[in-house]
Design a protein around this motif. Structure first.
Motif, PDB file in Angstrom:
ATOM      1  N   GLN A 162       1.238 -16.643  71.127  1.00 28.28           N
ATOM      2  CA  GLN A 162      -0.082 -16.097  70.845  1.00 28.28           C
ATOM      3  C   GLN A 162      -0.220 -14.719  71.481  1.00 28.28           C
ATOM      4  O   GLN A 162       0.548 -14.328  72.342  1.00 28.28           O
ATOM      5  CB  GLN A 162      -1.160 -17.035  71.385  1.00 28.28           C
ATOM      6  CG  GLN A 162      -1.192 -18.389  70.702  1.00 28.28           C
ATOM      7  CD  GLN A 162      -2.298 -19.262  71.233  1.00 28.28           C
ATOM      8  OE1 GLN A 162      -2.834 -19.008  72.300  1.00 28.28           O
ATOM      9  NE2 GLN A 162      -2.646 -20.297  70.483  1.00 28.28           N
ATOM     10  N   GLY A 173      -1.161 -10.340  71.179  1.00 25.26           N
ATOM     11  CA  GLY A 173      -0.890  -9.192  70.333  1.00 25.26           C
ATOM     12  C   GLY A 173      -2.158  -8.658  69.721  1.00 25.26           C
ATOM     13  O   GLY A 173      -3.261  -9.186  69.908  1.00 25.26           O
ATOM     14  N   GLY A 174      -2.024  -7.561  68.994  1.00 25.85           N
ATOM     15  CA  GLY A 174      -3.173  -6.928  68.385  1.00 25.85           C
ATOM     16  C   GLY A 174      -3.812  -5.924  69.318  1.00 25.85           C
ATOM     17  O   GLY A 174      -3.142  -5.341  70.177  1.00 25.85           O
ATOM     18  N   PRO A 197       2.353  -8.257  68.007  1.00 28.66           N
ATOM     19  CA  PRO A 197       2.283  -9.716  68.043  1.00 28.66           C
ATOM     20  C   PRO A 197       3.683 -10.321  67.904  1.00 28.66           C
ATOM     21  O   PRO A 197       4.618  -9.655  67.478  1.00 28.66           O
ATOM     22  CB  PRO A 197       1.411 -10.052  66.835  1.00 28.66           C
ATOM     23  CG  PRO A 197       1.668  -8.936  65.882  1.00 28.66           C
ATOM     24  CD  PRO A 197       1.885  -7.704  66.733  1.00 28.66           C
ATOM     25  N   SER A 198       3.801 -11.577  68.284  1.00 24.84           N
ATOM     26  CA  SER A 198       5.068 -12.291  68.175  1.00 24.84           C
ATOM     27  C   SER A 198       4.873 -13.555  67.357  1.00 24.84           C
ATOM     28  O   SER A 198       3.885 -14.272  67.552  1.00 24.84           O
ATOM     29  CB  SER A 198       5.612 -12.642  69.562  1.00 24.84           C
ATOM     30  OG  SER A 198       6.691 -13.544  69.467  1.00 24.84           O
TER      31      SER A 198
END
Length: 257
Positions: free
Chosen positions: A59, A61-62, A54-55
């Motif tokens: 939004q 990621g994961g 994630p960043s």
């Protein structure tokens, strides 16, 4: 609804149940699905999950689904059809994730498979293997065969006598192995690429598969990966050249480049 759409819907419903609630019919369908995945890597990727970092500034990621983008299909097709593949690529096009999924599928579904993953250093080699481990961890139980992780450098499957090993590019790496598949990741950066290539001759001569992938260094083209790719373009070897530019990923334009 087509047969396959209905089939997929039933499989998803079965996987959503606790295992103790599976009926004999459910188990029969999962056994059939296992056979489909064994025969078809594209079917296998339906169950692959990818861990994306994630960043804080965006939004996403994961845990995400494996994406069968057009260039990913081309990569997997080349792996299925060709023995020697030389891939010149832009960065961040999901190639290492695709390789990690492919070698995991091969190790699980081919008895006695020996797969060697070379990278420029030990940490980089471990990271490529770790991608296969993370994908394996996220697979549904019906696709899992028991593992025996002997070290950070190996993932083995004793029931099918297969293993995936991560090796750094050193002068002696790979001596004594005859592999089913050899992958040279970021091949242009390997300090001992020529020595490793010579050590891989038993695999090359015994119908093993060799995959060389790299990103071009405009300031240093004196490397084995570039030589293999350019010779393949000129028809001077039996490698298949494939090029993937930066814009194979949707949303990348000249401004992004």
């Amino acid at each position: 609804m087509s047969f396959w759409e209905e089939h997929d819907k039933k499989i998803d419903a079965i996987l959503a149940k606790p295992i103790e609630e599976h009926t004999p019919e459910d188990r029969g369908m999962l056994e059939f699905e296992w056979k489909l995945c064994k025969e078809n890597v594209f079917r296998f990727t339906r169950y692959c999950k990818i861990v994306e970092a994630p960043s804080p500034t965006s939004q996403g990621g994961g845990l995400i689904d494996f994406i069968l983008a057009p260039h990913v299909r081309k990569i997997l097709t080349s792996f299925l059809e060709c023995r020697y593949i030389s891939i010149l690529k832009a960065r961040q096009i999901w190639l290492s994730t695709t390789i990690a999924s492919y070698v995991l599928w091969y190790a699980i579904t081919h008895e006695g498979a020996n797969i060697l993953l070379y990278s420029k250093g030990q940490l980089e080699a471990r990271e490529l293997l770790d991608k296969s481990k993370r994908i394996y961890d996220m697979l549904p139980l019906f696709l899992k065969t028991p593992t025996q992780v002997q070290s950070r450098e190996e993932l083995s499957f004793p029931d099918v006598k297969s293993f995936i090993r991560a090796l750094p590019s050193t002068q002696t790496a790979g001596i004594g192995y005859t592999a089913s598949i050899i992958v040279w990741d970021e091949h242009a950066e390997h300090e001992y690429a020529r020595e490793n290539y010579l050590h891989s001759k038993p695999t090359i001569d015994k119908a093993g598969q060799c995959i060389s992938c790299f990103t071009e260094n405009a300031w240093d083209k004196d490397n084995l990966a570039t030589e293999i790719f350019e010779a393949s373009l000129a028809g001077k070897n039996n490698w298949i050249p494939i090029f993937f530019p930066y814009n194979v990923i949707e949303g990348r334009d000249e401004k992004w480049y």
